[in-house]
Structure formats: C-alpha cells, structure tokens
Design a protein around this motif. Sequence first.
Motif, PDB file in Angstrom:
ATOM      1  N   GLY A  40       0.586  -1.585   0.119  1.00 22.73           N
ATOM      2  CA  GLY A  40       0.210  -0.006  -0.123  1.00 22.73           C
ATOM      3  C   GLY A  40       1.167   1.493   0.042  1.00 22.73           C
ATOM      4  O   GLY A  40       1.980   0.773   0.551  1.00 22.73           O
ATOM      5  N   ILE A  47       0.670   4.834   4.064  1.00 22.09           N
ATOM      6  CA  ILE A  47      -0.277   4.247   4.811  1.00 22.09           C
ATOM      7  C   ILE A  47      -0.030   5.074   6.208  1.00 22.09           C
ATOM      8  O   ILE A  47       1.246   5.359   6.821  1.00 22.09           O
ATOM      9  CB  ILE A  47       0.571   2.822   5.662  1.00 22.09           C
ATOM     10  N   HIS A  57       0.286  -4.035   7.806  1.00 21.32           N
ATOM     11  CA  HIS A  57       0.743  -4.386   6.924  1.00 21.32           C
ATOM     12  C   HIS A  57       1.941  -4.665   7.167  1.00 21.32           C
ATOM     13  O   HIS A  57       3.167  -5.107   5.969  1.00 21.32           O
ATOM     14  CB  HIS A  57       0.815  -3.126   6.325  1.00 21.32           C
ATOM     15  N   SER A  64       6.283   4.460   3.208  1.00 27.14           N
ATOM     16  CA  SER A  64       4.614   4.725   1.973  1.00 27.14           C
ATOM     17  C   SER A  64       4.534   5.860   1.785  1.00 27.14           C
ATOM     18  O   SER A  64       3.144   5.375   0.766  1.00 27.14           O
ATOM     19  CB  SER A  64       4.041   3.374   2.559  1.00 27.14           C
ATOM     20  N   THR A  67       4.645   3.082  -3.373  1.00 28.89           N
ATOM     21  CA  THR A  67       3.857   1.668  -2.843  1.00 28.89           C
ATOM     22  C   THR A  67       4.785   0.668  -1.638  1.00 28.89           C
ATOM     23  O   THR A  67       5.986   0.023  -3.306  1.00 28.89           O
ATOM     24  CB  THR A  67       3.043   1.659  -3.836  1.00 28.89           C
TER      25      THR A  67
END
Length: 294
Positions: free
Chosen positions: A152, A155, A163, A244, A248
Amino acid sequence: MKLISFQDGRMPGIGVLDDAEGAVIDLSAAGLSSDMTSFIELGSEGLQRAMETCMDPVAVLDPEDIYLTAPIPTPRRNIFCVGRNYHDHAKEFHESGFDASEKDKVIPDHPMIFTKATTSVIGPGEDLDLSLDPTGTTDYEGELGVIIGPGGRGIAKDEAYNHVYGYTIINDMTARTLQHQHKQWFIGKSLDGYCPMGPCLVTADEIGDVAKLQLTTTVNGEKRQDAVVADLIFDIPTLIETISAGITLLPGDIIATGTPVGVGIGFDPPVFLKSGDTVAVTVSGIGTLETPVI
Ligand code: MG
C-alpha cells in the motif's frame, strides 16, 4: 508460525519449522508456493492453508536433510534499510569518522532510508567473503527485519502493523571505507553476501509486542550488541508511514530497522571482521542468524 525457505537437493521450497518436533512441514509439497514472496501474496488465505497443512501434512522433512536459505532469498527489489536508528549507535557512528552525511547532527530529524542490493542476500550459516571488500573494513550490524504483507501507499502509523507480515533477522554488513568514500551508502552496504538474512520468518501474530524483542550480536562468542527494539528512535509504524508516503510498499518488501550500539567502528581503534570470525545475531522469538567470515 515460523516459516522457512530451503533447498532440498536442487529444488527450492518453503515450509513451517516445528521447533517442538524438530521437523519441517513442507508447504511446497502440499501445493502451496515454493517461493516465499508468492506465498506472502496469498495473505491470510495462505496462512490458513499452511495451518491446515500442518495439521495434515503431505510431507514432513528432517531439518538435517535440507539446508536453509534466506527466508526471502531473492527479494523482488532492494531491501529498505534505516541508518542511525538507535541513540547510542547514532553517537558511536557520528564519532567514528566513517560518517560522511550530516556533520552537525547526531540524531537525524527524519528516518535515514537507504537500500541494499537484492544480490547481497545470503542465508543462515552461509559464508561472508571478505575478499570483495578491498579496504579491509567490513563491519557487522545486527538488525530486526520487518517483512511487509499487504502492500500500500500512504499507510498511516496507526494502520502500519496491519501491513506487517512478520519478522526476521538481518545482518546489515558494511564495508565502512566504501560507505564513507562514496558518500551514498549503497556500494558499501551492497557487496555480494553483505545481507545475511534468517534463519526464519516469524509471522507477526506469533511475535506479539515487537518492541519487547531483545537483539544481541556476538563475534566469536563475545557479546558486542545488546538492545531492545523499544529503543528504536523511529519505531516500525513511523518507518512504514515514512517509506509508504510516496512509495508503494509491496508484499514481501523487507525493512531492516537499524542497528544498536556496539559495532566494530565503535571501538578505538576500530575492530573489523577478519577471516575465521563468526558473527551471530540473535533476536528473541526469532532465532539466531550465524555468519562465518572467510
Ligand atoms: Mg544498518
């Protein structure tokens, strides 16, 4: 769950290490992936299938018949790393003369992120070959490695642990003179073999409170580093949020979180690794990553 990657003859595989039974449940033989990154991409469904396989194994291996590779032997991209992320280490590095970055600051204002090449990864027990460092200034850095599960971008800190797939041990081996002379740390950190990783990947649910993990490093049995993860300057959620923010994160990404005080350049004069040494990094709840130096 303790996940491992291994070589069985010439075939790579992944499995679950059953410490109590001294056995390895072969996940690849059960039709799950033979590649850890692909397995991580399966997320909770993969873990569920792994648990079912443990209850009804297709193949159980004797650890003596296989050899372990790094849990993620060929990461799909570079390993993210954090520089100067424990207070006392930041100080020892700043005072060592090997720091070519900020001259006036011991503690960075923001996490210092660099990467190591994928080709630097070696497994537990694999030799570190000093001949690739012509400067003879190779040093160890015992570190906790974070393995990303769901990827992601953007975040937030309070979502960060959702995650995290699990944890491993990394030795961020460094050719100090190369680290210093090239200013950017990449070359000094990325020589082939300079990222020992393993012995296993422990899933986050089994670790519980990661801040309580204890990290110790020994060289030839002599204790050099001893710290708790709670001492990180920038904690794991901060690192995930920072990286992040505009990059990504992908399943299977690895973040080496930084090393505590006690590396070789902290000695006066510095003590570098030499042929015949053995470096062992232990993190409670994960295991010991041993690296013979040749
Ligand atoms: Mg490091």
